[in-house]
Design a protein around this motif. Structure first.
Motif, PDB file in Angstrom:
ATOM      1  N   THR A 106       0.663  -1.215   0.051  1.00  0.00           N
ATOM      2  CA  THR A 106       0.010   0.050  -0.102  1.00  0.00           C
ATOM      3  C   THR A 106       0.901   1.134  -0.082  1.00  0.00           C
ATOM      4  O   THR A 106       0.264   2.448  -0.072  1.00  0.00           O
ATOM      5  N   ALA A 107       2.234   1.033  -0.044  1.00  0.00           N
ATOM      6  CA  ALA A 107       3.035   2.336   0.175  1.00  0.00           C
ATOM      7  C   ALA A 107       3.019   3.189  -1.068  1.00  0.00           C
ATOM      8  O   ALA A 107       3.045   4.395  -0.732  1.00  0.00           O
ATOM      9  N   PRO A 141      15.876  11.298  -6.917  1.00  0.00           N
ATOM     10  CA  PRO A 141      16.523  11.697  -5.905  1.00  0.00           C
ATOM     11  C   PRO A 141      17.492  10.710  -5.127  1.00  0.00           C
ATOM     12  O   PRO A 141      17.041   9.365  -5.259  1.00  0.00           O
ATOM     13  N   PRO A 142      18.522  11.006  -4.884  1.00  0.00           N
ATOM     14  CA  PRO A 142      19.711   9.822  -4.154  1.00  0.00           C
ATOM     15  C   PRO A 142      18.740   8.916  -3.104  1.00  0.00           C
ATOM     16  O   PRO A 142      18.063   9.451  -2.301  1.00  0.00           O
ATOM     17  N   ILE A 143      18.918   7.620  -3.726  1.00  0.00           N
ATOM     18  CA  ILE A 143      17.932   6.576  -2.721  1.00  0.00           C
ATOM     19  C   ILE A 143      18.284   6.605  -1.440  1.00  0.00           C
ATOM     20  O   ILE A 143      17.519   6.377  -0.341  1.00  0.00           O
ATOM     21  N   ILE A 144      19.739   6.563  -1.208  1.00  0.00           N
ATOM     22  CA  ILE A 144      20.165   6.434   0.064  1.00  0.00           C
ATOM     23  C   ILE A 144      19.650   7.450   1.165  1.00  0.00           C
ATOM     24  O   ILE A 144      19.528   7.265   2.243  1.00  0.00           O
ATOM     25  N   LYS A 145      19.349   8.469   0.629  1.00  0.00           N
ATOM     26  CA  LYS A 145      19.460   9.847   1.510  1.00  0.00           C
ATOM     27  C   LYS A 145      17.706   9.904   1.599  1.00  0.00           C
ATOM     28  O   LYS A 145      17.301  10.959   1.973  1.00  0.00           O
ATOM     29  N   ASN A 154      11.588   9.163   3.210  1.00  0.00           N
ATOM     30  CA  ASN A 154      10.429   8.600   3.242  1.00  0.00           C
ATOM     31  C   ASN A 154      10.593   6.898   3.137  1.00  0.00           C
ATOM     32  O   ASN A 154      11.196   6.340   2.135  1.00  0.00           O
ATOM     33  N   ALA A 155      10.747   6.429   4.316  1.00  0.00           N
ATOM     34  CA  ALA A 155      11.065   4.905   4.336  1.00  0.00           C
ATOM     35  C   ALA A 155      10.446   4.013   3.390  1.00  0.00           C
ATOM     36  O   ALA A 155      11.096   2.988   2.850  1.00  0.00           O
ATOM     37  N   GLN A 156       9.005   4.224   3.304  1.00  0.00           N
ATOM     38  CA  GLN A 156       8.394   3.457   2.339  1.00  0.00           C
ATOM     39  C   GLN A 156       8.801   3.646   0.680  1.00  0.00           C
ATOM     40  O   GLN A 156       9.122   2.550   0.039  1.00  0.00           O
ATOM     41  N   LYS A 193      11.763   4.870  -0.192  1.00  0.00           N
ATOM     42  CA  LYS A 193      13.170   4.125  -0.101  1.00  0.00           C
ATOM     43  C   LYS A 193      13.137   2.746  -0.427  1.00  0.00           C
ATOM     44  O   LYS A 193      13.824   2.050  -1.245  1.00  0.00           O
ATOM     45  N   GLN A 194      12.324   2.054   0.320  1.00  0.00           N
ATOM     46  CA  GLN A 194      12.274   0.569   0.235  1.00  0.00           C
ATOM     47  C   GLN A 194      11.757   0.161  -1.122  1.00  0.00           C
ATOM     48  O   GLN A 194      12.219  -0.908  -1.694  1.00  0.00           O
ATOM     49  N   TYR A 195      10.629   0.683  -1.636  1.00  0.00           N
ATOM     50  CA  TYR A 195      10.201   0.591  -2.922  1.00  0.00           C
ATOM     51  C   TYR A 195      11.302   0.773  -3.947  1.00  0.00           C
ATOM     52  O   TYR A 195      11.358  -0.318  -4.980  1.00  0.00           O
ATOM     53  N   ARG A 196      11.900   1.775  -3.905  1.00  0.00           N
ATOM     54  CA  ARG A 196      12.816   1.786  -4.848  1.00  0.00           C
ATOM     55  C   ARG A 196      14.173   0.886  -4.806  1.00  0.00           C
ATOM     56  O   ARG A 196      14.726   0.444  -5.858  1.00  0.00           O
ATOM     57  N   LEU A 197      14.578   0.683  -3.609  1.00  0.00           N
ATOM     58  CA  LEU A 197      15.591  -0.468  -3.390  1.00  0.00           C
ATOM     59  C   LEU A 197      15.163  -1.765  -4.146  1.00  0.00           C
ATOM     60  O   LEU A 197      15.796  -2.458  -4.388  1.00  0.00           O
TER      61      LEU A 197
END
Length: 590
Positions: free
Chosen positions: A496-497, A550-554, A557-559, A561-565
């Motif tokens: 749902t993120a 934008p830089p994924i590491i930085k 928004n945790a959701q 970031k997780q989705y892009r990782l």
């Protein structure tokens, strides 16, 4: 996109009261200049609508938009219906299918296929042409495995004949007992050296005979060396102990050398066949063909088949003296391979100079009523040229496989060190990396071209960290692995993120979703080039994604970031699986 096919069938039934087969529906990816992701080619459907292509497309577009929740818009360009698919569909596809454990897994199809490749002569080392053959055979085998086939890889070794005797005789006369151990040469290189020696000495004898008044043809036939080689072959066929022992010894040297090269190339075989064991096969098949009136015997006792009605010519299958020709042997070997493995398909990876031979071979087996003949396929490939020109083994101008591999590794070392990115690598890590990059460049360059095409191989061009090259794809994989490592990545899905995708994210998810289709198409066409160029598109698009978001590491928004990782991880997995099929290793860092 099965739901679009089903919905289109429903639309044609509802709008025009016609039942249509799904094969009539042609889906394509929408061209980038138009809005949408999926295009229906409408032209095959106008015979059901009895309307113009544009009106038919408009009818279908309205129906699909009103009745299929995933279709949120459409536009018509002539006879093409471009559909805009809701972002929710792509997000669900990514979460539920692309990230599933079985997305890259093999689904067995219950069929067995044999791939015969390499097929070297034991009178010389492997060269650049053999490299293309081996890499192509191995990659096709792995493609078919990944597409669900039970694959048997075989190597039919040409270990007998006059060319083998030439190397043996030259070593006997001028070798002074040299061995791989005493010279430090690989066994195949040592034997190849004497093949070249034979040719040089033979030419001297021809020149001397021509100077004495013989024609060139007479000189070639009467030169003492060629007569001795012919006599040696006769003795071998009669089982002369001394000749057979010399043959075994020198072939043993060659096999040890071949094994080293095969290991460097990363190719393998499940079964070896040897012409010394198969050259007498086929005579029973000739008798079978005579009894079925497929073959006929001429007055001199030779046996032939008449293929003129098939657009070919008459073909000799047994000499008047009862000895085999190549086609006889190949008929027998084909039967033996089928008896051994009962495969559904059998693929011969052989250069295009043998196109006619395989047409004849397969046609004869079909006329003999061999049920398995329909499953035979000649994977014909073009020759490899270098900027310096063509290669000739007997003149010693061949591009040796081992030398080329060493050159590729050295070039990879130089180019990598110029970038200065391996300063923190140990010496062992560096050597492994240079080998991985050098061989990856070689393999990708040879496999990205359609097999049937002749290609010009320039080693320097193949090792480039930008463009359509192996190192660019390897570098992309290493970049992703570095990113995941720095992010301390752990796999998880929050379905749902994410509700919105950027254009590049959508494009990348669509491309990754095509992996099973690209694999199936590559296997169907016996073309590693499909997979190679797909992987390049994946790597290229990932780098665009990497630079645009934008830089994924930085990312705070945790959701997000997780989705892009997760996108990064799937991209790395697709690249690793695809390159693995091609026989290319991808480093974790470089």
């Amino acid at each position: 996109m099965n739901f679009i096919i089903t919905a289109t069938q429903d639309a044609v039934k509802h709008l025009y009261n016609q039942d249509i087969d799904e094969t009539v529906i042609n889906l394509q990816e929408t061209r980038k200049e138009f809005e949408g992701q999926v295009t229906i080619v409408v032209f095959p459907l106008v015979r059901f609508s009895k309307k113009s292509p544009e009106q038919t497309a408009d009818d279908l577009g309205k129906f699909l938009q009103e009745n299929v929740k995933e279709v949120e818009g459409f536009n018509v360009v002539k006879g093409f219906l471009n559909l805009s698919i809701a972002q929710s569909y792509w997000i669900n596809l990514f979460n539920n299918q692309l990230l599933a454990d079985d997305f890259l897994s093999v689904k067995l199809n219950g069929q067995k296929v044999m791939v015969e490749y390499s097929s070297p002569n034991t009178n010389k080392p492997l060269h650049l042409g053999h490299i293309r053959n081996n890499l192509l055979g191995y990659a096709v085998s792995e493609l078919l495995k990944a597409d669900g086939y039970d694959v048997v890889k075989v190597n039919l070794v040409n270990d007998r004949g006059i060319h083998i005797c030439k190397s043996m005789l030259a070593w006997q006369k001028w070798g002074n007992g040299e061995t791989p151990q005493s010279t430090g040469l690989k066994g195949d290189h040592l034997v190849g050296k004497y093949y070249v020696v034979f040719d040089k000495e033979y030419k001297k004898e021809i020149e001397a005979l021509v100077a004495a008044g013989n024609t060139e043809e007479e000189a070639k036939k009467n030169a003492p060396l060629i007569k001795e080689a012919q006599q040696m072959l006769l003795k071998w066929e009669q089982g002369d102990e001394e000749v057979v022992q010399l043959w075994k010894k020198m072939n043993g040297w060659v096999y040890e050398g071949f094994d080293v090269t095969y290991k460097k190339l990363g190719v393998d075989f499940d079964k070896y066949y040897y012409e010394s064991n198969t050259y007498l096969l086929g005579k029973d098949i000739v008798e079978e063909g005579l009894s079925k009136d497929v073959f006929f015997k001429k007055e001199d006792g030779s046996v032939w088949i008449d293929l003129t009605a098939d657009g070919l010519d008459q073909k000799l299958v047994l000499r008047a003296d009862g000895t085999s020709v190549y086609i006889t042997q190949d008929l027998g070997t084909a039967q033996m391979k089928y008896d051994d493995f009962h495969m559904d398909k059998s693929i011969y990876v052989v250069g295009n100079e043998q196109d006619y031979h395989f047409k004849v071979l397969f046609l004869i087996l079909d006329k003999l009523g061999k049920s398995w003949a329909k499953g035979l396929h000649h994977l014909s490939y073009g020759m490899v040229d270098l900027p310096s020109g063509k290669m000739k083994s007997r003149e010693g101008t061949v591009v040796d496989a081992d030398d080329l591999i060493a050159e590729m590794v050295e070039t990879a070392k130089q180019k990598t060190e110029e970038l200065g990115k391996t300063n923190d690598f140990s010496d062992t890590e560096k050597e492994t990396l240079y080998s991985t990059i050098g061989l990856g460049a070689l393999k990708y360059f040879l496999l990205k071209v359609e097999p049937k095409k002749r290609l010009l191989f320039n080693p320097a061009e193949s090792i480039d960290f930008q463009g359509n090259t192996g190192p660019f794809i390897q570098y992309t994989h290493a970049r992703i692995k570095s990113l995941l490592s720095r992010a301390d990545y752990q796999f998880s899905i929050d379905k749902t993120a994410i509700t919105q995708l950027s254009d590049t994210e959508l494009e990348l998810i669509m491309l990754l979703a095509k992996y099973p289709h690209e694999l199936a198409e590559a296997a169907k066409a016996y073309s590693p080039a499909y997979m190679a160029n797909y992987l390049y598109e994946v790597a290229k698009l990932f780098n665009k994604f990497y630079h645009e978001v934008p830089p994924i590491i930085k990312e705070e928004n945790a959701q997000v970031k997780q989705y892009r990782l997760n996108i990064c991880k799937l991209t790395a997995d697709v690249i690793k699986r695809g390159t693995q099929i091609l026989g290319i290793e991808v480093p974790e860092r470089m």
